[in-house]
Design a protein around this motif. Sequence first.
Motif, PDB file in Angstrom:
ATOM      1  N   SER A  47     102.044  27.464  18.878  1.00 53.72           N
ATOM      2  CA  SER A  47     101.668  27.567  20.165  1.00 53.72           C
ATOM      3  C   SER A  47     100.347  26.916  20.497  1.00 53.72           C
ATOM      4  N   THR A  48      99.443  27.103  19.548  1.00 54.17           N
ATOM      5  CA  THR A  48      98.135  26.579  19.589  1.00 54.17           C
ATOM      6  C   THR A  48      97.976  25.195  19.758  1.00 54.17           C
ATOM      7  N   SER A  49      98.766  24.485  19.006  1.00 50.18           N
ATOM      8  CA  SER A  49      98.911  22.993  18.915  1.00 50.18           C
ATOM      9  C   SER A  49      99.348  22.470  20.259  1.00 50.18           C
ATOM     10  N   LYS A 106      93.446  18.378  25.003  1.00 53.57           N
ATOM     11  CA  LYS A 106      92.263  18.541  24.443  1.00 53.57           C
ATOM     12  C   LYS A 106      92.134  18.612  22.987  1.00 53.57           C
ATOM     13  N   GLU A 107      91.139  18.129  22.400  1.00 55.47           N
ATOM     14  CA  GLU A 107      90.752  18.423  20.814  1.00 55.47           C
ATOM     15  C   GLU A 107      90.264  19.773  20.663  1.00 55.47           C
ATOM     16  N   LEU A 108      90.717  20.580  19.592  1.00 55.06           N
ATOM     17  CA  LEU A 108      89.975  21.913  19.447  1.00 55.06           C
ATOM     18  C   LEU A 108      88.714  22.002  18.488  1.00 55.06           C
ATOM     19  N   THR A 109      88.603  20.500  18.061  1.00 51.21           N
ATOM     20  CA  THR A 109      87.360  20.796  17.018  1.00 51.21           C
ATOM     21  C   THR A 109      86.724  19.433  17.149  1.00 51.21           C
ATOM     22  N   LEU A 110      85.760  19.534  18.203  1.00 45.32           N
ATOM     23  CA  LEU A 110      84.760  18.642  18.567  1.00 45.32           C
ATOM     24  C   LEU A 110      83.431  18.407  17.878  1.00 45.32           C
ATOM     25  N   GLY A 115      79.768  18.692  16.698  1.00 42.73           N
ATOM     26  CA  GLY A 115      78.595  18.936  17.363  1.00 42.73           C
ATOM     27  C   GLY A 115      78.749  20.101  18.357  1.00 42.73           C
ATOM     28  N   VAL A 116      80.071  20.489  18.653  1.00 42.40           N
ATOM     29  CA  VAL A 116      80.535  21.476  19.479  1.00 42.40           C
ATOM     30  C   VAL A 116      81.222  22.889  18.958  1.00 42.40           C
ATOM     31  N   SER A 117      82.109  22.348  18.254  1.00 45.47           N
ATOM     32  CA  SER A 117      82.886  23.474  17.236  1.00 45.47           C
ATOM     33  C   SER A 117      83.781  22.678  16.195  1.00 45.47           C
ATOM     34  N   GLN A 118      83.660  23.365  15.004  1.00 47.05           N
ATOM     35  CA  GLN A 118      84.285  22.678  13.748  1.00 47.05           C
ATOM     36  C   GLN A 118      85.325  23.950  13.252  1.00 47.05           C
ATOM     37  N   THR A 119      85.478  24.812  14.075  1.00 50.09           N
ATOM     38  CA  THR A 119      86.280  26.065  13.526  1.00 50.09           C
ATOM     39  C   THR A 119      87.272  26.354  14.617  1.00 50.09           C
ATOM     40  N   VAL A 120      88.436  26.743  14.409  1.00 51.84           N
ATOM     41  CA  VAL A 120      89.346  27.427  15.198  1.00 51.84           C
ATOM     42  C   VAL A 120      90.024  28.765  14.652  1.00 51.84           C
ATOM     43  N   ILE A 121      89.693  29.769  15.091  1.00 49.98           N
ATOM     44  CA  ILE A 121      90.241  30.882  14.897  1.00 49.98           C
ATOM     45  C   ILE A 121      91.454  31.619  15.695  1.00 49.98           C
ATOM     46  N   LEU A 122      92.568  31.809  14.795  1.00 51.84           N
ATOM     47  CA  LEU A 122      93.538  32.145  15.538  1.00 51.84           C
ATOM     48  C   LEU A 122      93.870  33.965  15.349  1.00 51.84           C
ATOM     49  N   THR A 123      93.674  34.436  16.281  1.00 50.66           N
ATOM     50  CA  THR A 123      93.787  36.073  16.177  1.00 50.66           C
ATOM     51  C   THR A 123      94.355  36.530  17.403  1.00 50.66           C
ATOM     52  N   ARG A 124      94.407  37.954  17.569  1.00 48.12           N
ATOM     53  CA  ARG A 124      95.094  38.375  18.479  1.00 48.12           C
ATOM     54  C   ARG A 124      94.291  39.723  19.055  1.00 48.12           C
ATOM     55  N   TYR A 125      95.003  40.391  19.877  1.00 50.27           N
ATOM     56  CA  TYR A 125      93.877  41.590  20.693  1.00 50.27           C
ATOM     57  C   TYR A 125      94.793  42.818  20.054  1.00 50.27           C
ATOM     58  N   VAL A 170      89.780  29.843  23.995  1.00 52.57           N
ATOM     59  CA  VAL A 170      88.448  30.164  24.492  1.00 52.57           C
ATOM     60  C   VAL A 170      87.296  29.464  23.776  1.00 52.57           C
ATOM     61  N   GLY A 171      86.734  28.580  24.468  1.00 55.15           N
ATOM     62  CA  GLY A 171      85.666  27.673  23.767  1.00 55.15           C
ATOM     63  C   GLY A 171      85.114  26.357  24.439  1.00 55.15           C
ATOM     64  N   ARG A 172      83.966  26.125  24.063  1.00 52.75           N
ATOM     65  CA  ARG A 172      83.394  25.026  24.750  1.00 52.75           C
ATOM     66  C   ARG A 172      83.920  23.736  24.536  1.00 52.75           C
ATOM     67  N   VAL A 173      84.867  23.602  23.701  1.00 48.54           N
ATOM     68  CA  VAL A 173      85.524  22.360  23.618  1.00 48.54           C
ATOM     69  C   VAL A 173      86.543  22.121  24.600  1.00 48.54           C
ATOM     70  N   LEU A 174      86.875  23.054  25.433  1.00 47.27           N
ATOM     71  CA  LEU A 174      87.747  22.896  26.615  1.00 47.27           C
ATOM     72  C   LEU A 174      87.117  21.822  27.718  1.00 47.27           C
ATOM     73  N   ALA A 175      85.967  21.930  27.772  1.00 51.96           N
ATOM     74  CA  ALA A 175      85.144  21.412  28.930  1.00 51.96           C
ATOM     75  C   ALA A 175      83.968  20.414  28.554  1.00 51.96           C
ATOM     76  N   SER A 176      83.812  20.439  27.080  1.00 56.45           N
ATOM     77  CA  SER A 176      82.680  19.595  26.931  1.00 56.45           C
ATOM     78  C   SER A 176      83.019  17.966  26.619  1.00 56.45           C
ATOM     79  N   GLU A 177      81.843  17.235  27.220  1.00 61.95           N
ATOM     80  CA  GLU A 177      82.014  15.875  27.282  1.00 61.95           C
ATOM     81  C   GLU A 177      80.721  15.266  26.516  1.00 61.95           C
ATOM     82  N   ASP A 178      79.879  16.112  26.209  1.00 64.88           N
ATOM     83  CA  ASP A 178      78.776  16.029  25.186  1.00 64.88           C
ATOM     84  C   ASP A 178      79.066  16.259  23.816  1.00 64.88           C
ATOM     85  N   PHE A 179      79.696  15.500  22.959  1.00 62.29           N
ATOM     86  CA  PHE A 179      79.977  15.824  21.740  1.00 62.29           C
ATOM     87  C   PHE A 179      79.858  14.633  20.859  1.00 62.29           C
TER      88      PHE A 179
END
Length: 264
Positions: free
Chosen positions: A112-114, A122-126, A128-138, A224-233
Amino acid sequence: MTVYFIGAGPGDPDLLTIKGQRLIQRSPVILYAGSLVPEEILAQADAAAEITDTASLNLDEILALIADAHARGLDVARIHSGDPSIYGAIGEQIRRLQALAIPFDVIPGVTSTSAAAALLGKELTLSGVSQTVILTRYAGKTPMPERENLVSLAQHGATLAIHLGVTRLHQIVEDLAPHYGSDCPVAVCYRVGWPDQQHILGRLEDIVEKVRAAKITRTALILVGRVLASEDFNESYLYNAAQAHIYRPKVKPETPRKVRRTQA
């Protein structure tokens, strides 16, 4: 006889793997979680296949069906949503199968993440912004190990994919805002891959109100993450014209390599 745990993907039948599809077509016994797997996934099953919706069954009842198929020498397609290795509850089934000496195999599926990232474009690993994706739950009915509580994970600042937490979105925001900032982009993706899919975009500061207004209370993934709206990468090293590597040497051939297809 083999039990095949098949990842059906997020809902869209076209996202089922070819291997999964072939196994569904030829399996004489099919067990699927109807609450999460659409019936369209079964469209190509054999007309004579024994198909059971396991949404209302407990683990013992499911294993009884598998044991019966095993006694008759019939393969079982056990269909799960998404990828069965991620919150698929296959571990407990595998443990039982091993105790009963029943062979099994796991066929991965689209997570579901993909699918949510694809829906958002969106790419989840940009770089200079984020190179890690954590799959978790509450934490809910299933407790979380203390070292994996959301506050601890938030300290990494990585892109987060939070499952099974939309009813506690206000608590998630409280945990994340001090580390990500109240302006951090958030996407709540509901039933991705299904005909009624939808997504809500916002920031930690306003996402709760937006989701409440949409009345989404289940079957949603929170990104959640800056990659969702970042154009500066940064652009990738892989395609950087100034960077040579084994497949793109400094001295390049005059024409790009073409792949020659052989006749069947």
